[in-house]
Every structure is written in structure tokens, then in C-alpha cells.
Design a protein around this motif. Structure first.
Motif, PDB file in Angstrom:
ATOM      1  N   SER A   1       0.589  -1.313   0.241  1.00  0.00           N
ATOM      2  CA  SER A   1      -0.125   0.309   0.003  1.00  0.00           C
ATOM      3  C   SER A   1       1.032   1.515  -0.035  1.00  0.00           C
ATOM      4  N   SER A   2       1.505   1.689   0.341  1.00  0.00           N
ATOM      5  CA  SER A   2       2.189   2.296   0.552  1.00  0.00           C
ATOM      6  C   SER A   2       3.141   2.898  -0.709  1.00  0.00           C
TER       7      SER A   2
ATOM      8  N   ARG B   1       0.438   4.193  -2.933  1.00  0.00           N
ATOM      9  CA  ARG B   1      -0.727   4.796  -2.404  1.00  0.00           C
ATOM     10  C   ARG B   1      -1.530   5.968  -3.018  1.00  0.00           C
ATOM     11  N   GLY B   2      -2.657   5.838  -2.557  1.00  0.00           N
ATOM     12  CA  GLY B   2      -3.376   6.666  -3.605  1.00  0.00           C
ATOM     13  C   GLY B   2      -4.134   5.961  -4.737  1.00  0.00           C
ATOM     14  N   GLY B   3      -3.924   5.249  -5.027  1.00  0.00           N
ATOM     15  CA  GLY B   3      -4.314   4.410  -6.453  1.00  0.00           C
ATOM     16  C   GLY B   3      -6.015   3.812  -6.559  1.00  0.00           C
ATOM     17  N   GLY B   4      -6.574   4.595  -4.947  1.00  0.00           N
ATOM     18  CA  GLY B   4      -8.250   4.266  -5.886  1.00  0.00           C
ATOM     19  C   GLY B   4      -8.962   2.910  -4.657  1.00  0.00           C
TER      20      GLY B   4
ATOM     21  N   VAL C   1      -8.483  -1.590   5.149  1.00  0.00           N
ATOM     22  CA  VAL C   1      -9.212   0.138   4.510  1.00  0.00           C
ATOM     23  C   VAL C   1      -9.279   0.540   5.431  1.00  0.00           C
ATOM     24  N   ALA C   2      -9.808   0.459   6.881  1.00  0.00           N
ATOM     25  CA  ALA C   2      -9.983   1.137   7.502  1.00  0.00           C
ATOM     26  C   ALA C   2      -8.354   1.721   7.826  1.00  0.00           C
ATOM     27  N   GLY C   3      -8.133   0.424   8.268  1.00  0.00           N
ATOM     28  CA  GLY C   3      -6.241   1.297   9.114  1.00  0.00           C
ATOM     29  C   GLY C   3      -5.738   1.512   8.406  1.00  0.00           C
ATOM     30  N   LEU C   4      -5.725   1.052   7.123  1.00  0.00           N
ATOM     31  CA  LEU C   4      -4.847   2.142   5.879  1.00  0.00           C
ATOM     32  C   LEU C   4      -5.107   3.273   5.889  1.00  0.00           C
TER      33      LEU C   4
ATOM     34  N   ILE D   1      -4.002   5.187   9.206  1.00  0.00           N
ATOM     35  CA  ILE D   1      -2.061   5.375   9.596  1.00  0.00           C
ATOM     36  C   ILE D   1      -1.847   6.433   7.586  1.00  0.00           C
ATOM     37  N   GLY D   2      -2.451   6.602   6.523  1.00  0.00           N
ATOM     38  CA  GLY D   2      -2.168   7.623   5.852  1.00  0.00           C
ATOM     39  C   GLY D   2      -2.216   6.781   4.940  1.00  0.00           C
ATOM     40  N   LEU D   3      -2.100   5.703   4.199  1.00  0.00           N
ATOM     41  CA  LEU D   3      -1.806   4.586   3.106  1.00  0.00           C
ATOM     42  C   LEU D   3      -2.802   4.732   2.503  1.00  0.00           C
ATOM     43  N   GLY D   4      -4.115   4.789   2.667  1.00  0.00           N
ATOM     44  CA  GLY D   4      -5.223   5.029   1.601  1.00  0.00           C
ATOM     45  C   GLY D   4      -5.944   5.721   1.299  1.00  0.00           C
TER      46      GLY D   4
END
Length: 317
Positions: free
Chosen positions: A157-158, A161-164, A238-241, A244-247
Motif C-alpha cells: 500500500s505504501s 498510495r492514492g491508487g483508488g 481499509v480503515a486501518g490503512l 495511518i494515511g496509506l489509503g
């Protein structure tokens, strides 16, 4: 003597090609619905899930304001105009909470569906085909089971990041299918030499047809259990990501609400419900799936059914 010989011919339910398999599948679905109605835990889960579905579908009618509006007072407490208060950006917390249910339910549906599909197809194919295919698929499954899922999810995910939303769903499915595939493989191995599969081989049915239309309909309980488990895992992941700012933190969701609430120190700024309300909704959604799963466990495992129900069955028999 002729009448005696007719009894054992009609009574057994052993033939299991497509027609009887479809009737048996309808019987399983009926048993599942009956189990949900008779189980207080499952009913509570259905009610909670139904509330969230109504929130998601009727969000424009239920939410009092546009979730993006910033024209209200900043970090206000609960009031008649704003039942859950406002954010430090002047947004209505209740409106964001209602609209955030849409993404959470969509993620639960997508992750649960795709993860269950991949797990079922790979696990059943490995067991039914056997030989080299079984060894290769089992090796791949074991590798994914050994690799820690959460660190792998964070690392991937890092980089994207920002892939939708769909990219995030794909990452979660990629890191979570192996456990379900192991369960489906074990279940399929127990059915490998059953009469209805031997009949399918004799008829010359394709492997894909046999897996999809002959084997999978006999695993309704396991399919539902894996779907519910994957759905809960997807929502939490998804909520966890997002937390922490990765989603995708620019969308309106429960995870992004918690992210911005934590970054703006909502608990200290006087708007604690901005942080607590979405966390409570995530917990309730996960609890609803777990409670519903009790009904399906009772159908797939008779030992889990209430003793009183088993006595009634013996009395009727």
C-alpha cells in the motif's frame, strides 16, 4: 416381494448430478434462512447490517447536510443542528458518518466476493485436479500463509498510495486469499471420490464445469463463512490503512474520518465524536457479520445447534 424391492430404490438420495444438486442447494438456502430467523444473534446481526444498508442507500435523504460543506462552526459539540458536532474544518460529523457507510459496505462486498471467489476456485481446483497442479497451488498457498499479511499489506500500500478504491481492494484480496483456499481444498478432498463427481467424469464434463456447477454448490456454508470473514477483514484493513494515511484519505469514509480526527487532535479539540463515532460504526459492522455467521455455522455444523432444537428433531423422528 416386488413391493419390498421398490423401497430401497426410491429412498436413497445418493444420485447428485445437476438436477438434485440444484434442489439440494435450494434446501441449503432455505435452511440458512430458517437458521437466521430462529437465531437471536443472527437477527441482531441482520438488523445492524440492515441499518447500515439503509444509511448507505438513503444517504442523500438521511444526511442533514452535504458532507463536504465547511460553512459551520469549527469543532462544535453535539447540538440540535449538529447531532454529533462538527469537525475542526466546519463539517457536519453526522453527514460524513452517513456517507462514509457507502464506502465501507462497498469494500465489504468487493473484498468478500473477490477473496471468496479466488479462494474457492484455487482451493477446489487444486484438490480436484490433483497431481502437479495440486502441488504447485498448495506450494503457492503455503507461501502466502507463511508471509505475514499485515506487513505485506502495508508495504504494498505504501508503494501504490492514492491508487483508488479498486487498487486497495485488489491489494487486500492478494494478501488474504490463502487461508480460505486451504479450507476449500480440504473440503474438496473429502468430496473427490463421491458418486456425483465420478458421474461427471464419466459424462465427460469439463473440469471448470464440474468445479463451478457440481462441487461449489455443495459448499454453500463454507462459501458464506469465507465471504463474511473476508468482508470483515476488508473493512478493518481499509480503515486501518486510511487511518495511518496509506489509503485514499480524500474520500468520505469511516477510516478517513478517523485519520483526519486524529491528525487534528479531535479528542482534545472538543469534538470527540468525530473520532469515536466512525470507530464504533466499524466495530458494529464487524459484529453484525460475526453474528450473522452464527446462523450459517449452525447449518454447516449440527453440533452447534441448540440442544432443545435437537430434541425436537428426535421427538419428531
Amino acid at each position: 416381494m416386488a413391493s419390498r424391492e421398490m423401497v430401497p430404490v426410491v429412498e436413497p438420495d445418493l444420485p447428485e448430478p445437476s438436477g438434485p444438486a440444484a434442489r439440494r442447494n435450494r434446501g441449503v438456502l432455505g435452511s440458512l434462512a430458517t437458521a437466521v430467523v430462529r437465531s437471536p444473534k443472527a437477527l441482531v446481526g441482520v438488523v445492524i447490517l440492515g441499518i447500515f444498508v439503509v444509511m448507505a442507500v438513503g444517504a442523500p435523504l438521511i444526511a442533514p447536510y452535504d458532507p463536504h460543506d465547511t460553512e459551520f462552526g469549527r469543532a462544535e459539540g453535539p447540538s440540535g443542528a449538529h447531532w454529533l458536532g462538527t469537525t475542526t474544518y466546519g463539517q457536519d460529523v453526522l453527514s460524513q458518518l452517513v456517507y462514509g457507510s457507502r464506502q465501507s459496505l462497498l469494500i465489504a462486498l468487493l473484498v468478500g466476493g473477490f477473496a471468496t471467489l479466488v479462494s474457492a476456485l484455487l482451493g477446489v481446483a487444486a484438490a480436484y485436479v490433483g497431481d502437479v497442479a495440486d502441488h504447485v497451488l498448495s506450494l503457492v498457498t503455503d507461501i502466502f500463509l507463511v508471509i505475514p499479511g499485515l506487513p505485506l499489506l502495508i508495504v504494498i500500500s505504501s508503494y501504490i498510495r492514492g491508487g483508488g478504491l479498486m487498487v486497495m481492494v485488489g491489494v487486500i484480496v492478494f494478501t488474504s486469499w490463502a487461508y480460505g483456499a486451504r479450507q476449500f481444498r480440504a473440503q474438496a478432498l473429502s468430496l473427490r471420490h463421491r458418486e456425483f463427481l465420478e458421474a461427471a467424469r464419466v459424462r465427460g464434463e469439463r473440469t471448470s464445469y464440474t468445479i463451478v456447477f457440481e462441487i461449489l454448490p455443495t459448499m454453500t456454508g463454507l462459501l458464506v463463512a469465507n465471504f463474511l470473514g473476508a468482508a470483515v477483514g476488508g473493512v478493518l484493513a481499509v480503515a486501518g490503512l486510511q487511518f495511518i494515511g496509506l489509503g485514499d484519505i480524500t474520500s468520505i469514509s469511516w477510516g478517513s474520518m478517523m485519520h483526519w480526527a486524529e491528525n487534528n487532535e479531535a479528542l482534545q479539540a472538543g469534538s470527540p465524536l468525530w473520532d469515536l463515532a466512525p470507530g464504533l460504526c466499524i466495530a458494529l459492522l464487524g459484529a453484525s457479520f460475526a453474528l450473522i455467521n452464527y446462523a450459517f455455522d449452525e447449518v454447516s455444523n449440527p453440533a452447534l445447534r441448540p440442544p432443545r432444537r435437537r430434541r425436537r428433531g428426535r421427538a419428531v423422528a
